[in-house]
Design an enzyme around this catalytic site. Structure first.
Site, short mmCIF file in Angstrom:
data_model
loop_
_atom_site.label_atom_id
_atom_site.label_comp_id
_atom_site.label_asym_id
_atom_site.label_seq_id
_atom_site.Cartn_x
_atom_site.Cartn_y
_atom_site.Cartn_z
N TYR A 470 -26.47 4.63 -27.75
CA TYR A 470 -27.02 3.49 -27.48
C TYR A 470 -26.00 2.75 -26.43
O TYR A 470 -26.47 2.76 -25.13
CB TYR A 470 -26.98 2.67 -28.63
CG TYR A 470 -27.69 1.26 -28.51
CD1 TYR A 470 -29.17 1.11 -28.50
CD2 TYR A 470 -26.91 0.17 -28.54
CE1 TYR A 470 -29.56 -0.02 -28.42
CE2 TYR A 470 -27.54 -1.01 -28.22
CZ TYR A 470 -28.86 -1.17 -28.28
OH TYR A 470 -29.52 -2.13 -28.15
N SER A 550 -34.45 1.44 -26.53
CA SER A 550 -34.20 0.21 -26.40
C SER A 550 -33.30 0.10 -24.97
O SER A 550 -33.31 0.81 -24.08
CB SER A 550 -33.72 -0.91 -27.53
OG SER A 550 -33.94 -2.29 -27.00
N ASP A 634 -45.11 -4.58 -27.53
CA ASP A 634 -43.74 -4.84 -27.47
C ASP A 634 -43.25 -5.87 -26.51
O ASP A 634 -43.62 -6.12 -25.33
CB ASP A 634 -42.94 -3.39 -27.02
CG ASP A 634 -41.23 -3.70 -27.16
OD1 ASP A 634 -40.92 -4.83 -27.28
OD2 ASP A 634 -40.72 -2.50 -27.03
N HIS A 669 -41.60 -3.38 -30.84
CA HIS A 669 -40.46 -2.85 -30.34
C HIS A 669 -39.82 -1.85 -31.32
O HIS A 669 -38.71 -1.18 -31.31
CB HIS A 669 -39.14 -3.87 -30.13
CG HIS A 669 -38.08 -3.42 -29.58
ND1 HIS A 669 -38.22 -2.94 -28.25
CD2 HIS A 669 -36.93 -3.52 -29.73
CE1 HIS A 669 -37.04 -2.65 -27.60
NE2 HIS A 669 -36.23 -2.88 -28.57
#
Length: 700
Positions: A470, A550, A634, A669
Site C-alpha cells: 500500500y 486504491s 466508485d 470503492h
C-alpha cells in the site's frame, strides 16, 4: 514428487494455443492540457464521463472480453467452490450494549451483508436490521450506526451500489418504527447524538454534473433536530470556513461537541463547543493543519487529546477546557518509540502500540499511570478495547495471517482476558507459518515484510507468490486473516505483505518519507521486496504477482511500468492512476498532502508526470499480464483512472500477456461490497494469476 503442488507447463501467458485477444477499439480524442511549459495529451479524456452512453458501451465491451477470457480458465470453478466452502461458516462480532439491549452482528456464512441482531435482558434473540432486505442483489449496505445515549433512538446510513453518498434512516430503537424523514445526500460522515434531541452529521452540497465524479470540496457539519425537515437542519461549521473534511462528535457525557476540520487527509484544526450552555461559542484549540489532533475523552472540563504535535509517534495530552490552547497542553501519556493509537472503556485508557506492525496494548488509569500490558494470544493484530465508561467488561478481536479472528472478553479491573468466541473457520492454521524479515531498500532503509505459506514449502523459485503493498496515507498494514488468502495458500501460494514507507507503521516520519517528491521511495521499497523474494528463492519473476488497491493500485501501476521484468502478473485495483488529474474528481484534492498536485509547481508537475502510470506506458514494451479491477460506482477513486490505464496498456502492450479490465457494476470503492461479489472477484483474480503463471492444474 509428492510435494510438487502444481503441474506446470511452458505455455504462453494467454493460454494453451489460444488466439490473441481482440480488445475493444478505444477511440482516441485530441485533448491536450498545458502544464507550465509542457503539453500533455489526454486521448482518453472522454472515458471520464461516467454518464455517457459511449462510456457505458465501452464498459460492456471490455467486460465481455474479460469474462470470456476468465470463463475458459479450467480451474476457475474449482477455486470458487473451495472459496465458498471455506467462507461458509457463521461469523459473529463482539457485543455492545445500547439501552436495554445487547447488539451484535452475525453472518450465517454466505449472506451478502452481515445482519444486526439483539438480545433483550431475558436473552431472547431477534433481528434488528437485516441489510440483505435492503436490495434484491445485495448491493445496498449499511454504513454508520449510532444510538442515542439512552438507546431509545437509532440513526443508520445506507450506501446504494457502493457509493460514498449515503441516506440516513432514523428509528425508534425499541419498536423499530421510523420516527423521522430519511436524511439524504450525506457523504463522509459520522452520526453523533446529542441526548434525544437530534444528531450531528456532515456532507457536501450536491455537485453540479455527475455525483460520482464531480469535485466536492466544501464539507459542512449539520445538526438535525428530530421531528424537523432536513431543509431546516442548521449548519454548525463550514458555511463561512471552507474545509474539505469536517467532522463532529459529542462526548459521552453530552457536555461538549468536538469539531475537526481539514483540507487534506493529514493535519486538522480542532474546535470545541460547550453544549451545556445553549448557543455558546465554538472555541479553537488548534488553528492550523500541521498535526493530527482529536479529543478522545473528558472528565468534566478536563480534556484528553491524542496528537502528533511535537510527537511523530503520537502522545496523549490533557488540558482544561477554560484554557485549551496548545501552549497549555501537558503530557498525559508520553510519546515512545512505537506508534500510539488510543481508545477508552470502563474509565481506563488503552494504548494500542504498533511494534514492527504487531500489536502491543497497555492499560492506563485516569492519572496517566500504566497499570499493565495486556497479554495477547500471539503476535498479530488486536482491535477493539473501546466501550462506555460504566462497562467493566470490554471486548476485542485478535487475528494474524494464519489465525481467523477470535474474540476475547477483558476484565478491566484485573486485566484478564478470556476467550469469548472462537472462529468457526475450517482452516488448518497449524499447517501454515508466518515470519517477518527486514530487507534493505534502494537507499539502505530497512523495510519489514511478513511472508506466510504452508510449512515445509520448498524454496525453489517456483512458488506462486502474491506480494501485497500500500504505502500511503499513514495507513498501516497489520496481520489480518483473509479467507481468500487462505485459499491461495492452500493451493501452494505464498502471500507476502511489505510495510512500505508512506504508511503509518513507524509514525509520521515513515509516512512523510513516502509522500510528494519522496513518493519514489515507496516504489523502490516495493521493488526491493520483490527482489528479496526472488533472491531468497521464494519465487521468481515468472511466479510473482503484485497486488494493491486504491493508493496500492497506484503502487502496482507505477512498479509494473518501471520494472515490467520483475513480475508475471500485475493486479491494480481501484487505483489512482492519473496523477495529473486525480485532484479534479470528487474529494481527490484532499489527497494532496500525500501526492502534491500538478498545479503546485513545475518541479511537482515534473515529478508526478515521471511516475504517473497512464502517462508512462510505452509502446513496444511487454508488460506483465494485467487484470485491472474497479467499480462503476466508485466515487472515491473514480473508475476513469482504471479505464484510461486499460486503454493505454491495450494500445501499447507488446507480446502475448493479456491486459484486461474487470468492471463491477453497481459497485464502489469496496466498502459494503456483497459477499457474492467479493468471492467472485477474488476467484477471478486468483484464477487469472495462476493461469498466467503457466499453471494448468490445482493440487489434489
Amino acid at each position: 514428487m509428492k510435494n510438487i503442488l502444481f503441474l506446470m507447463t511452458a505455455i504462453t501467458a494467454f493460454g494453451q494455443n489460444q488466439t490473441p485477444i481482440q480488445y475493444p477499439k478505444t477511440e482516441k480524442g485530441f485533448v491536450i492540457d498545458t502544464y507550465f511549459d509542457a503539453k500533455v495529451p489526454d486521448p482518453y479524456r472522454w472515458l471520464e464521463d461516467d454518464r455517457s452512453p459511449k462510456t457505458e458501451a465501452w464498459v460492456k465491451a471490455q467486460n465481455k472480453v474479460t469474462f470470456e477470457y476468465l470463463n475458459q480458465i479450467p480451474f476457475r470453478n474449482a477455486i470458487k467452490t473451495r472459496m465458498e466452502q471455506l467462507w461458509n461458516y457463521e461469523k459473529e462480532g463482539t457485543p455492545f450494549v445500547e439501552g436495554k439491549f445487547t447488539y451484535y452482528y452475525k453472518n450465517n456464512g454466505l449472506q451478502n451483508q452481515s445482519v444486526l441482531y439483539r438480545k433483550d435482558q431475558s436473552g431472547r434473540e431477534q433481528i434488528f436490521l437485516d441489510p440483505n432486505t435492503f436490495s434484491t442483489d445485495g448491493t445496498t449496505s449499511m454504513g454508520e450506526i449510532s444510538f442515542s445515549k439512552d438507546g431509545s433512538l437509532v440513526a443508520y446510513s445506507i450506501s446504494e451500489g457502493g457509493s460514498d453518498w449515503r441516506k440516513v434512516i432514523i428509528l425508534n430503537a425499541v419498536t423499530k418504527q421510523p420516527v423521522d424523514e430519511t436524511i439524504i445526500d450525506v457523504k463522509f460522515s459520522g452520526l453523533s447524538w446529542f441526548g434525544n434531541k437530534g444528531f450531528y452529521y456532515s456532507s457536501y452540497e450536491k455537485p453540479k454534473g455527475s455525483e460520482l465524479s464531480a469535485k466536492t470540496d466544501q464539507h459542512k457539519l449539520y445538526f438535525h433536530a428530530i421531528g424537523t425537515k432536513q431543509k431546516l437542519d442548521k449548519v454548525i461549521f463550514g458555511e463561512s470556513q471552507k474545509r474539505r473534511y469536517v467532522g463532529g462528535s459529542v462526548t459521552e457525557d453530552d457536555h461538549f461537541l468536538v469539531i475537526t476540520a481539514a483540507n487534506s487527509t493529514y493535519g486538522n484544526e480542532l474546535y470545541i463547543q460547550d453544549l451545556s450552555k445553549p448557543n455558546s461559542a465554538i472555541i479553537t484549540l488548534v488553528d492550523n493543519f500541521e498535526s493530527d489532533n482529536t479529543i478522545i475523552d473528558n472528565q468534566g472540563n478536563q480534556l484528553f487529546i491524542e496528537t502528533d504535535f511535537q510527537a511523530p509517534n503520537k502522545r496523549i495530552v490533557t488540558v482544561d477546557f477554560q484554557n485549551p490552547t496548545v501552549k497549555n497542553w501537558k503530557n498525559f501519556i508520553s510519546e515512545n518509540q512505537n506508534v500510539l493509537n488510543i481508545s477508552t472503556a470502563g474509565g481506563y485508557f488503552f494504548a494500542h502500540y504498533m511494534q514492527d506492525a504487531v500489536s502491543v496494548v497497555a492499560q492506563y488509569d485516569t492519572k496517566g499511570q500504566k497499570l499493565r500490558t495486556i497479554q495477547l494470544p500471539d503476535l498479530g493484530t488486536a482491535s477493539g478495547f473501546s466501550g462506555k465508561k460504566k462497562e467493566k467488561i470490554l471486548y476485542y478481536t485478535f487475528t494474524n495471517y494464519t489465525t481467523a479472528g477470535n474474540s476475547y472478553a477483558l476484565d478491566t479491573q484485573t486485566g484478564k482476558s478470556t476467550l469469548y468466541r472462537k472462529s468457526k473457520a475450517q482452516f488448518q492454521s497449524d499447517n501454515y507459518e508466518t515470519h517477518q524479515v527486514f530487507y534493505p531498500s534502494k537507499d539502505g532503509t530497512k523495510i519489514p515484510m511478513m511472508i506466510t505459506h504452508k510449512k515445509g514449502i520448498q524454496l525453489n523459485g517456483q512458488n506462486p507468490t502474491i506480494l501485497y503493498g500500500y504505502g500511503g496515507f499513514n495507513i498501516s498494514l497489520t496481520p489480518n486473516f483473509s479467507i481468500s488468502n487462505a485459499v491461495w495458500m492452500e493451493n501452494g501460494g505464498i502471500y507476502a505483505v511489505a510495510n512500505l514507507r508512506g504508511g503509518g507503521e513507524y509514525g509520521k516520519k515513515w509516512h512523510d518519507a513516502g509522500i510528494q517528491q519522496q513518493k519514489q521511495n515507496v516504489f523502490d521499497d516495493c521493488i526491493a521486496a520483490a527482489e528479496y523474494l526472488i533472491a531468497h528463492n521464494y519465487t521468481s519473476p515468472k511466479f510473482l504477482a503484485l497486488r494493491g488497491g486504491s493508493n496500492g493500485g497506484l503502487l502496482v501501476g507505477a512498479v509494473m511500468i518501471q520494472r515490467p521484468d520483475l513480475m508475471q502478473v500485475a493486479l491494480p485495483a481501484v487505483g489512482v492512476l492519473d496523477m495529473l488529474r486525480y485532484h479534479t474528481f470528487t474529494a481527490g484534492a484532499g489527497w494532496s498532502y500525500d501526492y502534491g498536485t500538478a498545479q503546485d509547481s513545475k518541479p511537482m508537475f515534473d515529478y508526478l508526470r515521471n511516475y504517473s502510470p497512464i502517462h508512462n506506458v510505452k509502446a513496444g514494451t511487454q508488460y506483465p499480464a494485467t487484470l485491472i479491477t474497479t467499480g462503476d460506482h466508485d466515487d472515491r477513486v473514480v473508475p476513469a483512472h482504471s479505464f484510461k490505464f486499460a486503454a493505454e496498456l491495450q494500445d501499447k502492450q507488446t507480446g502475448s500477456n493479456p491486459t484486461l479490465i474487470r468492471i463491477d457494476v453497481k459497485a464502489g470503492h469496496g466498502a459494503g461490497k456483497s459477499v457474492t461479489a467479493t468471492i467472485q472477484e477474488n476467484v477471478d483474480i486468483q484464477s487469472f494469476t495462476l493461469y498466467n503463471m503457466g499453471i494448468t492444474q490445482l493440487p489434489k
